[in-house]
Structures are given as structure tokens and as C-alpha cells.
Design a protein around this motif. Structure first.
Motif, PDB file in Angstrom:
ATOM      1  N   ALA A  80       0.832  -1.213   0.000  1.00  0.00           N
ATOM      2  CA  ALA A  80       0.000   0.000   0.000  1.00  0.00           C
ATOM      3  C   ALA A  80       0.858   1.251   0.000  1.00  0.00           C
ATOM      4  CB  ALA A  80      -0.935  -0.008   1.210  1.00  0.00           C
ATOM      5  N   GLU A  81       2.016   1.205   0.661  1.00  0.00           N
ATOM      6  CA  GLU A  81       2.916   2.356   0.667  1.00  0.00           C
ATOM      7  C   GLU A  81       3.556   2.586  -0.702  1.00  0.00           C
ATOM      8  OE1 GLU A  81       5.865   2.548   3.675  1.00  0.00           O
ATOM      9  OE2 GLU A  81       4.413   2.716   5.322  1.00  0.00           O
ATOM     10  N   THR A  82       3.753   1.513  -1.462  1.00  0.00           N
ATOM     11  CA  THR A  82       4.354   1.682  -2.784  1.00  0.00           C
ATOM     12  C   THR A  82       3.357   2.229  -3.798  1.00  0.00           C
ATOM     13  OG1 THR A  82       3.856  -0.562  -3.583  1.00  0.00           O
ATOM     14  CG2 THR A  82       5.887  -0.276  -2.329  1.00  0.00           C
ATOM     15  N   ALA A  83       2.063   2.050  -3.527  1.00  0.00           N
ATOM     16  CA  ALA A  83       1.016   2.499  -4.461  1.00  0.00           C
ATOM     17  C   ALA A  83      -0.119   3.129  -3.663  1.00  0.00           C
ATOM     18  CB  ALA A  83       0.504   1.324  -5.293  1.00  0.00           C
ATOM     19  N   PRO A  84       0.104   4.294  -3.062  1.00  0.00           N
ATOM     20  CA  PRO A  84      -0.918   4.893  -2.189  1.00  0.00           C
ATOM     21  C   PRO A  84      -2.239   5.111  -2.919  1.00  0.00           C
ATOM     22  CG  PRO A  84       1.184   6.048  -1.984  1.00  0.00           C
ATOM     23  CD  PRO A  84       1.310   5.122  -3.153  1.00  0.00           C
ATOM     24  N   GLY A  85      -3.309   4.554  -2.366  1.00  0.00           N
ATOM     25  CA  GLY A  85      -4.630   4.720  -2.947  1.00  0.00           C
ATOM     26  C   GLY A  85      -4.868   3.903  -4.195  1.00  0.00           C
ATOM     27  N   ARG A  86      -3.906   3.055  -4.571  1.00  0.00           N
ATOM     28  CA  ARG A  86      -4.028   2.290  -5.821  1.00  0.00           C
ATOM     29  C   ARG A  86      -3.855   0.785  -5.604  1.00  0.00           C
ATOM     30  NH1 ARG A  86       0.163   3.206  -8.668  1.00  0.00           N
ATOM     31  NH2 ARG A  86       1.315   4.523  -7.202  1.00  0.00           N
ATOM     32  N   PHE A  87      -3.995   0.334  -4.372  1.00  0.00           N
ATOM     33  CA  PHE A  87      -3.815  -1.083  -4.061  1.00  0.00           C
ATOM     34  C   PHE A  87      -5.060  -1.624  -3.376  1.00  0.00           C
ATOM     35  CE2 PHE A  87      -2.207  -4.229  -0.785  1.00  0.00           C
ATOM     36  CZ  PHE A  87      -2.123  -5.291  -1.660  1.00  0.00           C
ATOM     37  N   THR A  88      -5.503  -2.795  -3.811  1.00  0.00           N
ATOM     38  CA  THR A  88      -6.607  -3.499  -3.188  1.00  0.00           C
ATOM     39  C   THR A  88      -6.103  -4.833  -2.667  1.00  0.00           C
ATOM     40  OG1 THR A  88      -8.276  -2.489  -4.620  1.00  0.00           O
ATOM     41  CG2 THR A  88      -8.878  -4.553  -3.560  1.00  0.00           C
ATOM     42  N   LEU A  89      -6.365  -5.102  -1.415  1.00  0.00           N
ATOM     43  CA  LEU A  89      -5.956  -6.361  -0.807  1.00  0.00           C
ATOM     44  C   LEU A  89      -7.050  -7.399  -1.009  1.00  0.00           C
ATOM     45  CD1 LEU A  89      -4.117  -8.116   1.000  1.00  0.00           C
ATOM     46  CD2 LEU A  89      -5.289  -7.106   2.988  1.00  0.00           C
TER      47      LEU A  89
END
Length: 317
Positions: A80-89
Motif C-alpha cells: 500500500a505504501e508503494t502504491a498509495p490509494g491504488r492497491f486493493t488487498l
């Protein structure tokens, strides 16, 4: 319009940078990992996020059995830190083989374990201190030192009504697998309106239908004889079509099981044809309510050039 692709793509990760950029420039907006026996679900996405600062990413899925709750939260927070606001778990129960036979973790109460992990992850990723006894595990005194911001969407790998209902009631949506475009109409209402619906879609760009069906039947017998997938197909209405395959498989007759898979089932569950035909078929999933179609390319036809077909499908989409 979202169009996802499954990564990694067969090359070593250090060879991915140029390929990933070409895929994004060619029309793929979302990059989703899986986790069986190749690479873990998180590392390829962390690499891809460093290469593609604009793309979206997701796990389909990370098993709730193969990592402890705290480690799962930390792995998710790192991506999530590598892609702020662009990652879904995406999380899920995975399978007895992956959990128990390969990772020495008892595969017990899969629904409860997914539910409990989901209930743990929400406050944990927000940075809350967790002192909680759940039905399937206990966490004492854990606090994620770097809370995730913005909040991280969590989707649930789901087969059949109970898990689909959990995905909608407590998650942000569902990850679906091994269903046809027409099957979406049965699964989507159980998840509910306004939720993410991610579908992993098997695609082979080839106009040699006989070849695709022949090879894809091996994939179908390997997957859809697993009890959870078999029950999913029964729920979707394929009991009559697939019962001969299940009967032959249970009797140990693998050759008969392959022969028993109807061609129409292959055509429903594996997208094949020209790039334009495949793109049109994938669009049917989107039209039915899938918010993120995620393609898993199957290089079943040795006469085709996979790299060209991957980009041709995106261009036609």
C-alpha cells in the motif's frame, strides 16, 4: 474502463520493467497477482508499483492461512505504501493443498478464518492496537507502526453464497474465479450493489478451437474436481454437465474425466478466439457487472505469439 492482467508473466522479476510499461501503455490499467507455487502475492506487486506509478494493483488472493494475521497486515501495508490509494488487498481461504500440504498449516474452518482475518485487518491497518480473541486465532498487543492511509480496500475470494455474502457485508467486494459472463448475474446480487467485483478470466487467444478445448479440459479437470470449486459449479447450475467428469475422476479414470468435459463448458469458462473475439467476450463480463476483469493468459497454442496477442486484446478492448 478497467482491464487487468495477472502478473508475473513468466519472466524473472528483474526482466519485468519493460514488459510492465508496455502493458500499461497498451491499455492494461490493473495488475493483480496470484499465489500458488510460483511467487508470493506481494513481492511482484511491490516491484510493479515501482515501475508503474500510475497503475492499480491487487492480490487475487493472499491466503489467510499461510501468514499470521500481523504479517499479513504488514505485507499489505508495505505494498500500500508503494502504491498509495491504488492497491486493493484480496484475501481468501486458498486451498487445503496450499495451506496444509505445502505450508504445514491445518486447513480448518476456512469461512471463519477469512471472516476473522477480515475483522482483524480493518482496525489493524488503521493502526489500532489489537487485543482480541477471534474464533480461529488470538492476537495480543499488536499495533501496526505505520498505519495505511488512505484506507485499504479489502476484497474476499469467494465461492458460493456464504463467502459471497461475507465479501459484501464486511468486505469491499469479491474476487471471483471460474465463472462465465452469464454466471455473474447469479453471484453479483449476493455480494450486493456498489461493491467491487474482480473476476479472474482465463483467456487463450487462438482460433484453433479444437486445440484450446483439448488442452483447457486438463485445466478444468485439475481445478473443478477440487471440492470447493465443484460445489461452486453445482451452485452455478453445471451439475448435470459436469457430473460425468466428477464421477470418472472419483473412480480414478483421468482419461474418461477429460473426455467427459463438454465443449460448451470450456467455451463458457475459457475465453478463446481472435483478439477481437476475446476482447468482446471479456467485455461481456464487464457489462454483466464485473468492475475489474483480470485476465490470466493461457499460452496453449504454440503457433501464436503471446506478447503480440496480449497487446492486441487490449487494443481491441
Amino acid at each position: 474502463m478497467s482491464l487487468g492482467i495477472t502478473v508475473p508473466l513468466g519472466q524473472s522479476l528483474h526482466e519485468h520493467a519493460e514488459v510492465l510499461r508496455a502493458l500499461y501503455d497498451g491499455g492494461y490499467t490493473d495488475f493483480w497477482s496470484s499465489e500458488t507455487a510460483e511467487l508470493d502475492a506481494f513481492t511482484p506487486l511491490a516491484y510493479a508499483a515501482a515501475v508503474l506509478p500510475e497503475a492499480r494493483f491487487g492480490t487475487a488472493i493472499a491466503s489467510v492461512f499461510t501468514r499470521g494475521p500481523a504479517l499479513l497486515a504488514m505485507s499489505a501495508a508495505a505494498v500500500a505504501e508503494t502504491a498509495p490509494g491504488r492497491f486493493t488487498l484480496g484475501i481468501g481461504a486458498s486451498s487445503p493443498a496450499i495451506a496444509q500440504r505445502w505450508n504445514a498449516v491445518p486447513y480448518e474452518k476456512p469461512f471463519s478464518r477469512v471472516r476473522d482475518t477480515l475483522r482483524f485487518l480493518r482496525p489493524a491497518l488503521a493502526g489500532e492496537r489489537i487485543d482480541e480473541s477471534y474464533d480461529t486465532f488470538q492476537v495480543k498487543g499488536f499495533r501496526l507502526e505505520r498505519p495505511v492511509s488512505p484506507s485499504l480496500p479489502i476484497v474476499v475470494g469467494a465461492l458460493r453464497e456464504r463467502m459471497l455474502g461475507l465479501a459484501g457485508a464486511e468486505g469491499d467486494g469479491a474476487v471471483l474465479n471460474w465463472l462465465s459472463a452469464s454466471d455473474v448475474a447469479k453471484a453479483a446480487p449476493v455480494v450486493g450493489a456498489g461493491k467491487q467485483l474482480v473476476a479472474r478470466i482465463f483467456v487463450c487467444v487462438s482460433e484453433n478451437a479444437d486445440l484450446v478445448r483439448s488442452v483447457a479440459k486438463r485445466l478444468i479437470t485439475g481445478y473443478l474436481t477440487v471440492p470447493a470449486y465443484a460445489e461452486f459449479q453445482r451452485w452455478l447450475g453445471r451439475d448435470e454437465a459436469l457430473s460425468p467428469m466428477w464421477t470418472a475422476w472419483a473412480a480414478g479414470d483421468r482419461k474418461a474425466a477429460l473426455a467427459a468435459v463438454p465443449d460448451h463448458v470450456v467455451d463458457e469458462l475459457v475465453v478463446h478466439g481472435s483478439p477481437e473475439e476475446c476482447a468482446a467476450h471479456v467485455r461481456r463480463y464487464a457489462d454483466a457487472g464485473i468492475t475489474t476483469p483480470v485476465i490470466k493468459f493461457l499460452p496453449l497454442d504454440p503457433s501464436r505469439e503471446l506478447a503480440e496477442d496480449v497487446l492486441a486484446l487490449a487494443a481491441a478492448y
